[in-house]
Design a protein around this motif. Structure first.
Motif, mmCIF file in Angstrom:
data_model
loop_
_atom_site.group_PDB
_atom_site.id
_atom_site.type_symbol
_atom_site.label_atom_id
_atom_site.label_comp_id
_atom_site.label_asym_id
_atom_site.label_seq_id
_atom_site.Cartn_x
_atom_site.Cartn_y
_atom_site.Cartn_z
ATOM 1 N N HIS A 1 -7.064 3.155 1.526
ATOM 2 C CA HIS A 1 -6.137 2.088 1.116
ATOM 3 C C HIS A 1 -4.679 2.531 1.072
ATOM 4 N N CYS A 2 -4.288 3.355 2.023
ATOM 5 C CA CYS A 2 -2.874 3.727 2.136
ATOM 6 C C CYS A 2 -2.531 3.887 3.614
ATOM 7 N N PHE A 3 -1.244 3.808 3.938
ATOM 8 C CA PHE A 3 -0.800 3.995 5.311
ATOM 9 C C PHE A 3 -0.542 5.475 5.555
ATOM 10 N N PRO A 4 -1.009 6.011 6.688
ATOM 11 C CA PRO A 4 -0.634 7.385 7.041
ATOM 12 C C PRO A 4 0.805 7.387 7.555
ATOM 13 N N THR A 5 1.491 8.503 7.408
ATOM 14 C CA THR A 5 2.870 8.555 7.889
ATOM 15 C C THR A 5 2.922 8.483 9.409
ATOM 16 N N MET A 6 1.886 8.974 10.100
ATOM 17 C CA MET A 6 1.850 8.926 11.568
ATOM 18 C C MET A 6 0.420 8.708 12.046
ATOM 19 N N GLY A 7 0.280 8.326 13.298
ATOM 20 C CA GLY A 7 -1.028 8.149 13.900
ATOM 21 C C GLY A 7 -1.319 6.691 14.210
ATOM 22 N N LEU B 1 0.844 -1.181 0.000
ATOM 23 C CA LEU B 1 0.000 0.000 0.000
ATOM 24 C C LEU B 1 0.885 1.239 0.000
ATOM 25 N N ALA B 2 0.379 2.315 -0.536
ATOM 26 C CA ALA B 2 1.116 3.577 -0.540
ATOM 27 C C ALA B 2 1.208 4.117 0.879
ATOM 28 N N VAL B 3 2.188 4.967 1.120
ATOM 29 C CA VAL B 3 2.333 5.670 2.400
ATOM 30 C C VAL B 3 2.183 7.147 2.090
ATOM 31 N N ARG B 4 1.239 7.814 2.750
ATOM 32 C CA ARG B 4 0.964 9.220 2.447
ATOM 33 C C ARG B 4 0.915 10.045 3.725
#
Length: 194
Positions: A89-95, A53-56
Motif C-alpha cells: 500500500h505504498c508507491f515505490p520511488t522507481m520501477g 499513499l506513502a512513497v518509499r
C-alpha cells in the motif's frame, strides 16, 4: 472563604529549530541515473487527493503491485509472477507500477485517489503501467457504481479486470491454483514490456 490566587506556569522555551532550506522542485529530486517519467503522465494543475499513499524507497522488482486499500488483491496479483512484489500500500520511488483496487465503492474511490496522486506527480518516479480492478462480488458491477468505475478506469493508461473468485477467500496465501488468472498475468506481462 478566601480566594486563592493561582499563578500560571512560566511558558516553556521553544527548542531552537534550524532554518530548513526549501524543498527542491520535482526535477531536482531525481537522481542523475533515474529514469525520466513520460511528461504526459504528470499533468499540471491536478490537486493532491484527500488521501495519499506513502512513497518509499523499495528494492528493485520486475513490477510493483500497489494496493490502493486493504484487501485490494495486491498480494494475490503479486504472487502471479515470482518477479512481482506487493508494495504494501505504498508507491515505490522507481520501477513499473500496477495499482489495484476492488470494485466496491470504497475500493474504486481509493483506486481513483491513487491514480490522481500518481498523475499529480506525488507518487515517486515509477512508470504506471495500469490499473487492476478485482471484482468484489460475482456478476456485473452495480449500476450505482458504474460511473465511479468508468471515472477510475479513465485515469489509467490500461485496465486489467480480475473476475470474482470465491476460492481466494478460502485458500491460504499464496493461492495454489494460479492458472485461473493466466490471461490477466499475460496481459500484465505484455504491459511491462511495452
Amino acid at each position: 472563604m478566601s480566594q486563592q490566587t493561582v499563578s500560571a506556569l512560566p511558558p516553556r522555551p521553544s527548542p531552537a529549530v534550524p532554518d530548513m532550506p526549501p524543498l527542491p522542485s520535482r526535477p531536482e529530486c531525481r537522481a542523475d541515473n533515474a529514469p525520466r517519467p513520460n511528461p504526459r503522465e504528470w499533468q499540471q494543475g491536478i490537486p493532491a487527493p484527500a488521501r495519499m499513499l506513502a512513497v518509499r524507497s523499495l528494492p528493485t522488482a520486475g513490477l510493483w503491485v500497489v494496493g490502493a486499500h486493504g484487501g485490494s488483491g495486491e498480494s494475490v496479483i503479486a504472487a502471479l509472477n515470482p518477479y512481482w512484489m506487493a508494495a504494501e500500500h505504498c508507491f515505490p520511488t522507481m520501477g513499473d507500477i500496477l495499482i489495484c483496487c476492488r470494485t466496491s465503492a470504497y475500493g474504486l474511490e481509493c483506486g481513483r485517489m491513487a491514480l490522481q496522486q500518481y498523475l499529480a506527480g506525488l507518487a515517486g518516479y515509477g512508470r504506471l503501467i495500469g490499473l487492476a480492478i478485482v471484482a468484489d462480488m460475482p456478476g456485473k458491477i452495480p449500476k450505482e457504481l458504474k460511473q465511479l468505475g468508468e471515472l477510475t478506469r479513465s485515469l489509467a493508461p490500461n485496465t486489467v479486470e480480475f473476475p470474482f473468485d470465491k476460492t481466494l477467500r478460502l485458500e491460504p496465501y499464496p493461492p495454489t491454483n494460479q492458472d485461473r488468472f493466466s490471461r490477466q498475468r499475460s496481459l500484465i506481462e505484455s504491459l511491462i514490456g511495452s
